[in-house]
Design an enzyme around this catalytic site. Sequence first.
Site, PDB file in Angstrom:
ATOM      1  N   ARG A   6      21.801  -8.572   0.280  1.00  0.00           N
ATOM      2  CA  ARG A   6      20.774  -8.061  -0.648  1.00  0.00           C
ATOM      3  C   ARG A   6      20.799  -8.869  -1.946  1.00  0.00           C
ATOM      4  O   ARG A   6      19.749  -9.153  -2.533  1.00  0.00           O
ATOM      5  CB  ARG A   6      21.001  -6.566  -0.931  1.00  0.00           C
ATOM      6  CG  ARG A   6      20.600  -5.694   0.248  1.00  0.00           C
ATOM      7  CD  ARG A   6      21.307  -4.365   0.238  1.00  0.00           C
ATOM      8  NE  ARG A   6      20.858  -3.483  -0.831  1.00  0.00           N
ATOM      9  CZ  ARG A   6      21.578  -2.462  -1.282  1.00  0.00           C
ATOM     10  NH1 ARG A   6      22.780  -2.205  -0.772  1.00  0.00           N
ATOM     11  NH2 ARG A   6      21.114  -1.714  -2.251  1.00  0.00           N
ATOM     12  N   ARG A  36       8.957  -7.117  -5.319  1.00  0.00           N
ATOM     13  CA  ARG A  36      10.191  -7.866  -5.064  1.00  0.00           C
ATOM     14  C   ARG A  36       9.903  -9.313  -4.709  1.00  0.00           C
ATOM     15  O   ARG A  36      10.839 -10.087  -4.497  1.00  0.00           O
ATOM     16  CB  ARG A  36      10.943  -7.213  -3.916  1.00  0.00           C
ATOM     17  CG  ARG A  36      12.000  -6.183  -4.369  1.00  0.00           C
ATOM     18  CD  ARG A  36      12.602  -5.589  -3.110  1.00  0.00           C
ATOM     19  NE  ARG A  36      13.948  -5.122  -3.257  1.00  0.00           N
ATOM     20  CZ  ARG A  36      14.273  -3.847  -3.453  1.00  0.00           C
ATOM     21  NH1 ARG A  36      13.344  -2.949  -3.619  1.00  0.00           N
ATOM     22  NH2 ARG A  36      15.552  -3.492  -3.494  1.00  0.00           N
ATOM     23  N   LYS A  63      18.247   0.974 -11.564  1.00  0.00           N
ATOM     24  CA  LYS A  63      16.808   1.274 -11.582  1.00  0.00           C
ATOM     25  C   LYS A  63      16.544   2.756 -11.288  1.00  0.00           C
ATOM     26  O   LYS A  63      15.731   3.374 -11.961  1.00  0.00           O
ATOM     27  CB  LYS A  63      16.058   0.405 -10.554  1.00  0.00           C
ATOM     28  CG  LYS A  63      16.152  -1.092 -10.846  1.00  0.00           C
ATOM     29  CD  LYS A  63      15.225  -1.911  -9.961  1.00  0.00           C
ATOM     30  CE  LYS A  63      15.540  -1.862  -8.492  1.00  0.00           C
ATOM     31  NZ  LYS A  63      16.789  -2.544  -8.095  1.00  0.00           N
ATOM     32  N   ARG A  88      28.586   3.711  -5.040  1.00  0.00           N
ATOM     33  CA  ARG A  88      27.454   4.545  -4.614  1.00  0.00           C
ATOM     34  C   ARG A  88      27.535   4.806  -3.106  1.00  0.00           C
ATOM     35  O   ARG A  88      27.290   5.919  -2.650  1.00  0.00           O
ATOM     36  CB  ARG A  88      26.127   3.847  -4.976  1.00  0.00           C
ATOM     37  CG  ARG A  88      24.896   4.680  -4.619  1.00  0.00           C
ATOM     38  CD  ARG A  88      23.620   4.062  -5.134  1.00  0.00           C
ATOM     39  NE  ARG A  88      23.357   2.746  -4.558  1.00  0.00           N
ATOM     40  CZ  ARG A  88      22.391   1.931  -4.948  1.00  0.00           C
ATOM     41  NH1 ARG A  88      21.591   2.278  -5.947  1.00  0.00           N
ATOM     42  NH2 ARG A  88      22.209   0.751  -4.375  1.00  0.00           N
ATOM     43  N   ARG A 124      24.989   6.039   1.463  1.00  0.00           N
ATOM     44  CA  ARG A 124      23.821   5.175   1.694  1.00  0.00           C
ATOM     45  C   ARG A 124      24.215   3.996   2.597  1.00  0.00           C
ATOM     46  O   ARG A 124      25.153   3.251   2.290  1.00  0.00           O
ATOM     47  CB  ARG A 124      23.279   4.703   0.339  1.00  0.00           C
ATOM     48  CG  ARG A 124      22.018   3.886   0.497  1.00  0.00           C
ATOM     49  CD  ARG A 124      21.361   3.645  -0.827  1.00  0.00           C
ATOM     50  NE  ARG A 124      20.679   2.376  -0.776  1.00  0.00           N
ATOM     51  CZ  ARG A 124      19.891   1.907  -1.712  1.00  0.00           C
ATOM     52  NH1 ARG A 124      19.674   2.627  -2.790  1.00  0.00           N
ATOM     53  NH2 ARG A 124      19.322   0.742  -1.591  1.00  0.00           N
TER      54      ARG A 124
HETATM   55  P1  AMP Z   1      16.059  -0.135  -2.872  1.00  0.00           P
HETATM   56  O1  AMP Z   1      16.259   1.332  -2.666  1.00  0.00           O
HETATM   57  O2  AMP Z   1      14.967  -0.440  -3.857  1.00  0.00           O
HETATM   58  O3  AMP Z   1      17.343  -0.873  -3.184  1.00  0.00           O
HETATM   59  O4  AMP Z   1      15.532  -0.716  -1.466  1.00  0.00           O
HETATM   60  C1  AMP Z   1      16.326  -0.637  -0.284  1.00  0.00           C
HETATM   61  C2  AMP Z   1      15.789  -1.613   0.752  1.00  0.00           C
HETATM   62  O5  AMP Z   1      14.433  -1.265   1.091  1.00  0.00           O
HETATM   63  C3  AMP Z   1      15.732  -3.080   0.321  1.00  0.00           C
HETATM   64  O6  AMP Z   1      16.971  -3.750   0.498  1.00  0.00           O
HETATM   65  C4  AMP Z   1      14.631  -3.618   1.244  1.00  0.00           C
HETATM   66  O7  AMP Z   1      15.139  -3.824   2.552  1.00  0.00           O
HETATM   67  C5  AMP Z   1      13.652  -2.446   1.318  1.00  0.00           C
HETATM   68  N1  AMP Z   1      12.623  -2.530   0.244  1.00  0.00           N
HETATM   69  C6  AMP Z   1      12.465  -1.671  -0.808  1.00  0.00           C
HETATM   70  N2  AMP Z   1      11.444  -2.061  -1.598  1.00  0.00           N
HETATM   71  C7  AMP Z   1      10.948  -3.197  -1.043  1.00  0.00           C
HETATM   72  C8  AMP Z   1       9.927  -4.103  -1.411  1.00  0.00           C
HETATM   73  N3  AMP Z   1       9.191  -3.929  -2.528  1.00  0.00           N
HETATM   74  N4  AMP Z   1       9.715  -5.186  -0.607  1.00  0.00           N
HETATM   75  C9  AMP Z   1      10.422  -5.374   0.516  1.00  0.00           C
HETATM   76  N5  AMP Z   1      11.433  -4.588   0.911  1.00  0.00           N
HETATM   77  C10 AMP Z   1      11.701  -3.497   0.149  1.00  0.00           C
END
Ligand code: AMP
Length: 199
Positions: A146, A90, A14, A129, A135
């Site tokens: 996740r 999400r 993404k 990554r 990260r």
């Molecule tokens: P990402 O960078 O999109 O993979 O997000 C990393 C982490 O941030 C996720 O595993 C969640 O813990 C939190 N997070 C990001 N976006 C959301 C969302 N829309 N709803 C809830 N938690 C989120």
Amino acid sequence: MLNLVLFGAPGSGKGTQSAKLIDQYGLYHISTGEVLRDHIARKTPLGITAEKYISKGHLIPDELIIDLLEEVIDNEAKDAKGIVFDGFPRTIPQAEALKGILDKRGTKLHAVVGLEVPEEELIERMINRGKQTGRADDNLETIKNRLEVYHNQTHPLKEFYLKEGQYLPINGSGNVEDIFDAIAEGIESATGEVRRSRK
Ligand code: AMP
């Protein structure tokens, strides 16, 4: 306006494809994960709360993330010609909230680009990554949580957006450029929008 959701499991590409979308369509990028990581780095009250969920691979509560998204839209993206939502929604309540948020601002969601990647490849990409970027949530235990959260809470959104007639399935395996070509073709046939390099 052109508002897109980039949808897919963690590690589906993404972030990579968002960068190409903003470049080629002149859109504003909102990654809720990046906004949260920035809050964590600045040790804001939201960051301190968010870290507890992120480190376990769990989702931030809907109310918190919906408020955060509205704040980013109004403060940073208000003059944008369109927005790429990356990592939001999400959950089904988040998808319903997004509809209301866009509706209130006189616009709508135009398409949901669904990056589909086999699970073994997702795990491999996230492990790599983690090694390259450091990260914190890209470690095997958190990755497994996740992916489970994705299957239980986020994947049902595919059905939601299929019913809305907005879901564009894209094979997210392979070459980054080929994947982007498939996305651009999907967007063009769904919305009529043409990317810069084709104009
Ligand atoms: P990402 O960078 O999109 O993979 O997000 C990393 C982490 O941030 C996720 O595993 C969640 O813990 C939190 N997070 C990001 N976006 C959301 C969302 N829309 N709803 C809830 N938690 C989120």
